[in-house]
Design an enzyme around this catalytic site. Structure first.
Site, PDB file in Angstrom:
ATOM      1  N   ASN A   1     -56.697  18.025  19.508  1.00  0.00           N
ATOM      2  CA  ASN A   1     -57.100  18.677  20.766  1.00  0.00           C
ATOM      3  C   ASN A   1     -57.689  17.707  21.790  1.00  0.00           C
ATOM      4  O   ASN A   1     -57.437  17.834  22.990  1.00  0.00           O
ATOM      5  CB  ASN A   1     -58.038  19.850  20.494  1.00  0.00           C
ATOM      6  CG  ASN A   1     -59.335  19.438  19.852  1.00  0.00           C
ATOM      7  OD1 ASN A   1     -59.366  18.530  19.030  1.00  0.00           O
ATOM      8  ND2 ASN A   1     -60.402  20.077  20.233  1.00  0.00           N
TER       9      ASN A   1
ATOM     10  N   GLU B   1     -66.447  17.938  10.534  1.00  0.00           N
ATOM     11  CA  GLU B   1     -66.616  18.667  11.801  1.00  0.00           C
ATOM     12  C   GLU B   1     -65.466  19.657  11.885  1.00  0.00           C
ATOM     13  O   GLU B   1     -64.316  19.258  12.077  1.00  0.00           O
ATOM     14  CB  GLU B   1     -66.563  17.693  12.988  1.00  0.00           C
ATOM     15  CG  GLU B   1     -67.645  16.624  12.990  1.00  0.00           C
ATOM     16  CD  GLU B   1     -69.036  17.191  13.223  1.00  0.00           C
ATOM     17  OE1 GLU B   1     -69.150  18.297  13.800  1.00  0.00           O
ATOM     18  OE2 GLU B   1     -70.002  16.544  12.808  1.00  0.00           O
TER      19      GLU B   1
ATOM     20  N   CYS C   1     -63.064  22.802  20.379  1.00  0.00           N
ATOM     21  CA  CYS C   1     -63.806  23.498  19.303  1.00  0.00           C
ATOM     22  C   CYS C   1     -65.068  24.143  19.855  1.00  0.00           C
ATOM     23  O   CYS C   1     -65.624  25.031  19.230  1.00  0.00           O
ATOM     24  CB  CYS C   1     -64.144  22.514  18.200  1.00  0.00           C
ATOM     25  SG  CYS C   1     -64.990  21.060  18.820  1.00  0.00           S
TER      26      CYS C   1
ATOM     27  N   GLU D   1     -72.637  14.180  13.789  1.00  0.00           N
ATOM     28  CA  GLU D   1     -72.208  12.917  14.391  1.00  0.00           C
ATOM     29  C   GLU D   1     -73.117  12.619  15.580  1.00  0.00           C
ATOM     30  O   GLU D   1     -73.989  13.412  15.912  1.00  0.00           O
ATOM     31  CB  GLU D   1     -70.747  13.039  14.858  1.00  0.00           C
ATOM     32  CG  GLU D   1     -69.787  13.309  13.706  1.00  0.00           C
ATOM     33  CD  GLU D   1     -68.324  13.304  14.127  1.00  0.00           C
ATOM     34  OE1 GLU D   1     -68.011  13.867  15.200  1.00  0.00           O
ATOM     35  OE2 GLU D   1     -67.498  12.753  13.388  1.00  0.00           O
TER      36      GLU D   1
END
Ligand code: NAD
Length: 479
Positions: A150, A248, A282, A460
């Site tokens: 994405n 993630e 996301c 992260e």
């Protein structure tokens, strides 16, 4: 037709088994290049190269590593146009988005971690009268970075940059659906003076190249961004090998709008948080909850704005939405619109394909708004990851919190209100790794980034990423 290559040991090379995959241009629905469908043999070559390079890279001073990463960042900046065009063509996103978000952020990722590593210090804990502990932060060795389609280079570099800065050698695999900018990165790394074997970039399907990275005994940590089902598989595979894992994963984020918000600002940001990158971020807020006193006003004005949103070829400067990433993904999104109807939802706008003249086979979808669904139906619980949002009215804070927290995901949440106490109260109660108040996707690279529940494990960003990519070793010295 152009054939992409792997980048192993500082050089471009063909896959050992000579197998390739077609690479599609979403805007036209045509194949425009081929990419290696790498296998475990390619991963083995990359691991050998990385093993050889690790002593050189890990023993280099932080400032030398930092200088190479700064050059890498500048190398992307110098080729901005080439990277922007490649990203837009590979993914279907508007050129303007790649130019303003994706590639500048890849530049920043390398620059940020190149400088962060210089300021990164390990801890020391004194025991009065007894002695002192100091903690070394050692590079792990060879690490695997696997990323989705994405935000291709944006997310690829978000992993690679801290991994390299911390002194690791990297075996990285971009999504097979959007390989191009990762392919270009090899030559930029080489020109930046990155020693051979430090950064190895392999292309191909998750079930072959990705799986081989996850299973390789010499790859000690895996940083993965992608779907929850894939993350679960990776966790199951890597756990018996005691690999460090950062996952993630997916999201189904709430966007909660109270009647006392700044309506104008909320409306334009909500358009972006719903449909930026064709809704394929996301962090997009796909479940919009609106306080009842402004529900009708919101519905009318939002639908009007969505109706007039331009869906066009990514090169068209007016395009607010380009094409979604692939035919199977387009079909998945459309199947959710059908599901929403079966579940009793009303499509207020969109819900269908758009034909763009000259690009009739492109994967274009109208941005879609649906109302009338219960908070716990499948449409409101499962990740669609496309330009589809639902709108739902609410009456109380308790009710909206219950609905917002009802999914298995917990990535991000957005909150619109001018009541400061309520904003803090709600932020404290929302089950998500990130909360944006009166804003969306404002990113400070120092902050912890990631989700709870089925949205992931670990964080992260900033020190969190540097901690992940290093092993802590505590040393105690008696006074
Ligand atoms: P995906 O899980 O299908 O693929 C992601 C990557 O994993 C690809 O490179 C793929 O080749 C690889 N892969 C697939 N199977 C594998 C396996 N068995 N072993 C190793 N690697 C494997 O996800 P996608 O469709 O590319 O991306 C969309 C998903 O990513 C959405 O769920 C989205 O929410 C999520 N995402 C999350 C974040 C976040 O920061 N939390 C960011 C972006 C996207």
């Amino acid at each position: 037709m152009e054939r992409l290559q792997n980048f192993i040991d500082g050089a471009y090379c063909d896959p050992v088994k000579g197998q390739y995959l077609d690479n599609y241009e979403p805007a036209s629905g045509t194949v425009y290049s081929q990419i290696p469908n790498s296998t475990e043999e390619d991963v083995e070559l990359a691991v050998k190269a990385a093993e050889k390079a690790f002593p050189i890279w890990s023993e280099m001073s932080k400032s030398e590593r930092s200088a190479i990463l700064v050059k890498l960042s500048e190398g992307i900046q110098a080729r901005m146009d080439e990277f922007v065009k490649a990203e837009s063509r590979d993914n279907g996103k508007p050129l303007s988005l790649a130019a303003h978000v994706d590639i500048p952020r890849a530049v920043s990722n390398f620059h940020f971690f190149a400088t962060a590593i210089i300021h990164y210090a390990s801890e020391s804990h004194q025991m009065e009268g007894v002695g002192v502990n100091y903690t070394l932060r050692k590079p792990i060795g060879i690490v695997g970075c696997i990323s989705p389609w994405n935000l291709p280079l944006y997310l690829f570099s978000w992993k690679i940059a801290p991994a390299l800065a911390a002194g690791n050698c990297v075996i990285a695999k971009p999504s097979e659906i959007t390989p191009y900018t990762a392919y270009l990165l090899g030559k930029v790394a080489k020109e930046a003076g990155m020693p051979d074997g430090v950064l190895n970039i392999l292309h191909g399907e998750g079930r072959y190249a990705g799986d081989a990275i996850v299973k390789h005994t010499k790859i000690k940590a895996i940083s993965f961004t992608g779907g929850t089902a894939t993350g679960e598989y990776i966790a199951r595979t890597a756990a018996p090998m005691f690999k460090k894992l950062s996952l993630e994963l997916g999201g189904k984020n709430p966007n909660i709008i109270f009647a006392d918000c700044d309506f104008k600002e909320m409306l334009s940001t909500t358009l972006r948080s719903s449909f930026a990158n064709q809704g394929q971020i996301c962090l997009c807020g796909s479940r919009i909850f609106v306080e009842r006193p402004i529900y009708d006003k919101f519905k009318e004005e939002f639908v009007k704005r969505v109706d007039s949103t331009v869906v066009a070829h990514p090169d068209n400067p007016d395009a607010k939405l380009g094409a979604v990433v692939s035919k199977p993904h387009m079909e998945k999104v459309l199947s959710y619109v059908e599901l929403a109807k079966e579940e009793g939802g009303t499509v207020l706008t969109g819900g269908e394909r758009v034909t763009v003249e000259g690009y009739e086979n492109g994967y274009y979808l109208r941005p879609t708004v649906i109302e009338g669904l219960s908070f716990d139906c499948r449409t409101n619980q499962e990740e669609i990851f496309g330009p589809v949002v639902t709108i739902t009215p609410f009456d109380t804070e308790e009710e909206v919190l219950m609905m917002a927290n009802s999914t298995k995901y917990g990535l991000s949440a957005t909150l619109w209100t001018s009541d400061l106490k309520r904003a803090h109260r709600m932020a404290n109660e929302l089950h998500s790794g990130i909360v944006w108040i009166n804003s969306w996707l404002v990113r400070d690279l120092r902050t912890p980034f990631g989700g709870m529940k089925a949205s992931g494990v670990g964080r992260e960003g900033g020190w969190e990423a540097l901690r992940f990519f290093t092993e802590a070793k505590n040393v105690f010295v008696k006074y």
